[in-house]
Design a protein around this motif. Sequence first.
Motif, PDB file in Angstrom:
ATOM      1  N   PRO A  87       0.942  -1.219   0.068  1.00 61.21           N
ATOM      2  CA  PRO A  87      -0.090  -0.029   0.048  1.00 61.21           C
ATOM      3  C   PRO A  87       0.848   1.341   0.068  1.00 61.21           C
ATOM      4  O   PRO A  87       0.376   2.259  -0.161  1.00 61.21           O
ATOM      5  N   GLU A  88       2.153   1.000   0.192  1.00 62.37           N
ATOM      6  CA  GLU A  88       3.095   2.276   0.239  1.00 62.37           C
ATOM      7  C   GLU A  88       4.285   1.610   0.115  1.00 62.37           C
ATOM      8  O   GLU A  88       4.756   0.593   0.128  1.00 62.37           O
ATOM      9  N   GLY A  89       5.437   2.594  -0.087  1.00 58.84           N
ATOM     10  CA  GLY A  89       6.764   2.188  -0.392  1.00 58.84           C
ATOM     11  C   GLY A  89       7.844   2.110   0.548  1.00 58.84           C
ATOM     12  O   GLY A  89       8.820   1.644   0.365  1.00 58.84           O
ATOM     13  N   TYR A 120      -7.455  -0.284  -1.025  1.00 56.45           N
ATOM     14  CA  TYR A 120      -8.778  -0.568  -1.217  1.00 56.45           C
ATOM     15  C   TYR A 120      -9.731   0.887  -0.549  1.00 56.45           C
ATOM     16  O   TYR A 120     -10.135   0.587   0.474  1.00 56.45           O
ATOM     17  N   GLU A 121      -9.413   1.867  -1.311  1.00 54.64           N
ATOM     18  CA  GLU A 121     -10.251   3.104  -0.778  1.00 54.64           C
ATOM     19  C   GLU A 121     -11.595   3.304  -1.639  1.00 54.64           C
ATOM     20  O   GLU A 121     -11.875   2.745  -2.893  1.00 54.64           O
ATOM     21  N   ARG A 122     -12.312   4.060  -1.003  1.00 56.88           N
ATOM     22  CA  ARG A 122     -13.542   4.530  -1.852  1.00 56.88           C
ATOM     23  C   ARG A 122     -13.103   5.250  -3.100  1.00 56.88           C
ATOM     24  O   ARG A 122     -12.357   6.317  -2.699  1.00 56.88           O
ATOM     25  N   TYR A 268       4.766   5.395  11.290  1.00 58.80           N
ATOM     26  CA  TYR A 268       6.223   5.185  11.686  1.00 58.80           C
ATOM     27  C   TYR A 268       7.162   6.627  11.840  1.00 58.80           C
ATOM     28  O   TYR A 268       8.081   6.615  12.096  1.00 58.80           O
ATOM     29  N   TYR A 269       6.254   7.752  11.821  1.00 61.83           N
ATOM     30  CA  TYR A 269       6.785   9.015  11.816  1.00 61.83           C
ATOM     31  C   TYR A 269       7.248   9.435  13.203  1.00 61.83           C
ATOM     32  O   TYR A 269       6.645   9.070  14.192  1.00 61.83           O
ATOM     33  N   ASN A 270       8.423  10.122  13.216  1.00 64.98           N
ATOM     34  CA  ASN A 270       8.519  11.215  14.403  1.00 64.98           C
ATOM     35  C   ASN A 270       9.266  12.279  13.820  1.00 64.98           C
ATOM     36  O   ASN A 270       9.507  12.494  12.536  1.00 64.98           O
TER      37      ASN A 270
HETATM   38  P1  HAM Z   1       1.117   8.921   1.678  1.00 65.54           P
HETATM   39  O1  HAM Z   1       0.603  10.450   2.223  1.00 65.54           O
HETATM   40  O2  HAM Z   1       0.190   7.850   2.220  1.00 65.54           O
HETATM   41  O3  HAM Z   1       2.472   8.491   2.244  1.00 65.54           O
HETATM   42  O4  HAM Z   1       0.855   8.732   0.147  1.00 65.54           O
HETATM   43  C1  HAM Z   1       1.876   9.696  -0.648  1.00 65.54           C
HETATM   44  C2  HAM Z   1       1.207  10.323  -1.636  1.00 65.54           C
HETATM   45  O5  HAM Z   1       0.728   9.383  -2.389  1.00 65.54           O
HETATM   46  C3  HAM Z   1      -0.020  11.102  -1.255  1.00 65.54           C
HETATM   47  O6  HAM Z   1       0.172  12.313  -0.782  1.00 65.54           O
HETATM   48  C4  HAM Z   1      -0.965  11.383  -2.263  1.00 65.54           C
HETATM   49  O7  HAM Z   1      -0.405  12.188  -3.496  1.00 65.54           O
HETATM   50  C5  HAM Z   1      -0.610   9.961  -3.039  1.00 65.54           C
HETATM   51  N1  HAM Z   1      -1.756   8.866  -2.616  1.00 65.54           N
HETATM   52  C6  HAM Z   1      -1.949   8.016  -1.638  1.00 65.54           C
HETATM   53  N2  HAM Z   1      -3.253   7.713  -1.782  1.00 65.54           N
HETATM   54  C7  HAM Z   1      -3.405   7.712  -3.078  1.00 65.54           C
HETATM   55  C8  HAM Z   1      -4.766   7.172  -3.721  1.00 65.54           C
HETATM   56  N3  HAM Z   1      -5.540   6.175  -3.156  1.00 65.54           N
HETATM   57  N4  HAM Z   1      -4.908   7.535  -5.049  1.00 65.54           N
HETATM   58  C9  HAM Z   1      -4.046   8.506  -5.536  1.00 65.54           C
HETATM   59  N5  HAM Z   1      -2.983   9.027  -4.824  1.00 65.54           N
HETATM   60  C10 HAM Z   1      -2.847   8.490  -3.498  1.00 65.54           C
HETATM   61  C11 HAM Z   1       3.127   7.408   1.872  1.00 65.54           C
HETATM   62  O8  HAM Z   1       2.803   6.594   1.268  1.00 65.54           O
HETATM   63  C12 HAM Z   1       4.794   7.623   2.564  1.00 65.54           C
HETATM   64  N6  HAM Z   1       5.286   6.139   2.324  1.00 65.54           N
HETATM   65  C13 HAM Z   1       5.515   8.636   2.081  1.00 65.54           C
HETATM   66  C14 HAM Z   1       6.902   8.496   2.778  1.00 65.54           C
HETATM   67  C15 HAM Z   1       7.864   8.067   2.090  1.00 65.54           C
HETATM   68  N7  HAM Z   1       7.156   8.973   3.878  1.00 65.54           N
HETATM   69  C16 HAM Z   1       8.398   8.655   4.248  1.00 65.54           C
HETATM   70  N8  HAM Z   1       9.014   8.172   2.969  1.00 65.54           N
END
Ligand code: HAM
Length: 433
Positions: A87-89, A120-122, A268-270
């Motif tokens: 779901p994220e990187g 799985y978002e709306r 996980y942020y601080n």
């Molecule tokens: P996040 O804020 O969940 O952070 O996602 C980063 C960006 O991804 C959001 O600002 C938005 O632009 C885009 N995004 C997220 N969800 C969606 C979605 N359902 N549809 C379209 N765009 C979306 C992270 O994921 C962290 N891993 C960021 C990070 C990297 N923090 C530290 N390192």
Amino acid sequence: MKFNIPPGVFDLTPINEKEKWKSSYLWAHIEKVIRETTATYSYHEIRTPLFERTELFQRSVGEQSDIVSKEMYTFLDKGGRSMSLRPEGTAPVMRAFIENRLDSLSSCHKLFYIAPMFRYERSQAGRYRQHHQFGVEAIGNGSAEQDAEVIDLLFTFYNRLGLQNLRLCINSLGNSETRSTYKEALKSYLKPYFETLSEESKTRFETNPLRILDSKDPKDQEIVQNAPVILDFLVAEDRWHFNEVQRLLTLLKIPYEINSSLVRGLDYYNKTVFEVVSGELGAQNSIGGGGRYDGLISELSGPDLPSFGFGTGIERVIQTMINQQVNLPQPGFPMIYFIPLGEEAKTICFEFLHALRLRGIPSQMDFVGKKIGKSMQQADQLQAGYAVVVGENEIEKQVFQIKKMKTSEVNFIEFEQFVSKIEQMYLGRKVAH
Ligand code: HAM
């Protein structure tokens, strides 16, 4: 049976006139700018699998977070192991960093990725079930300079794309003691209002009270207006760090605003957290976000290394570019379109087509042998620069007739000189760009 695309996902086709952001040439442009920008800052690419063990995300993003508790695509593989589409990187990159022992290679501490994420978002405009992020993770440095460098990289990227008027909101979440003391203070403040809170915030009151701060519910927002502020709870060192980040952003002329209710949806942020907001995006206005996560690598049984990163949604970046009417690149068009009349002409054109392509000159040819009018129409539709019609006459004289599509101006070039002349014209055009 006709199959439709599932909800919340999309195709990228070469050109999409109706929904321009779904045109793949725009994505190629963004990826090019990402590579140029990260190269300037000496960040290197990392690629991890689309799925990981579910536990990785539970341990890092947090079991109580919306992302993990509600939005993950989780399945059992044939060996009965629970896997989730990422779901994220950040968590996968940390897993790969630890597993590949990248801490021993100093060139592998500053990483970037361009990757699809699954939630799985709306589904609605700007929110997708498969979205794509350009992300950066800088591992091993706890300085305020590191925070500022990563934010600066992100803004250089936005600037190179021509984006303007983006708001950078920053906050500090301090250390884990700060957060637990603050959580208690926030809960004591909210307790008398508990019954008036939205249903979602009521649930979050115990599980994740900080998220009540960024509730979208107007009543909740009114209540939290006078809530205690986390910045008042920071220890001296974290306050100093946050001030340093601000000093450096000012030095780099990156405008920012402090938003003390910015808490982010991942656990996980601080210390420093931030979000970049675009006024042009409507409800889903967060174009990028990130922050510091000093405890994550050790939490995942890796070395104790502080880190800082961001993720920015490529869909939202392109949508903002379109909404702000920035100068978008053009899709690639052929410079030359050959229209052979007859078999011999076909062979000659095919050979010249190859010679042009070897020199990197985009060119095409009518393989079908349509009527000349139809072939011209085709050249027009393909937005070719020039059409070259080759018939018996041209073969006999060994001269090509080239027609400029925009003006219908006609010129003659001998076979022998054709490739070098077209190459000169092509290079001249590129310079003129
Ligand atoms: P996040 O804020 O969940 O952070 O996602 C980063 C960006 O991804 C959001 O600002 C938005 O632009 C885009 N995004 C997220 N969800 C969606 C979605 N359902 N549809 C379209 N765009 C979306 C992270 O994921 C962290 N891993 C960021 C990070 C990297 N923090 C530290 N390192």
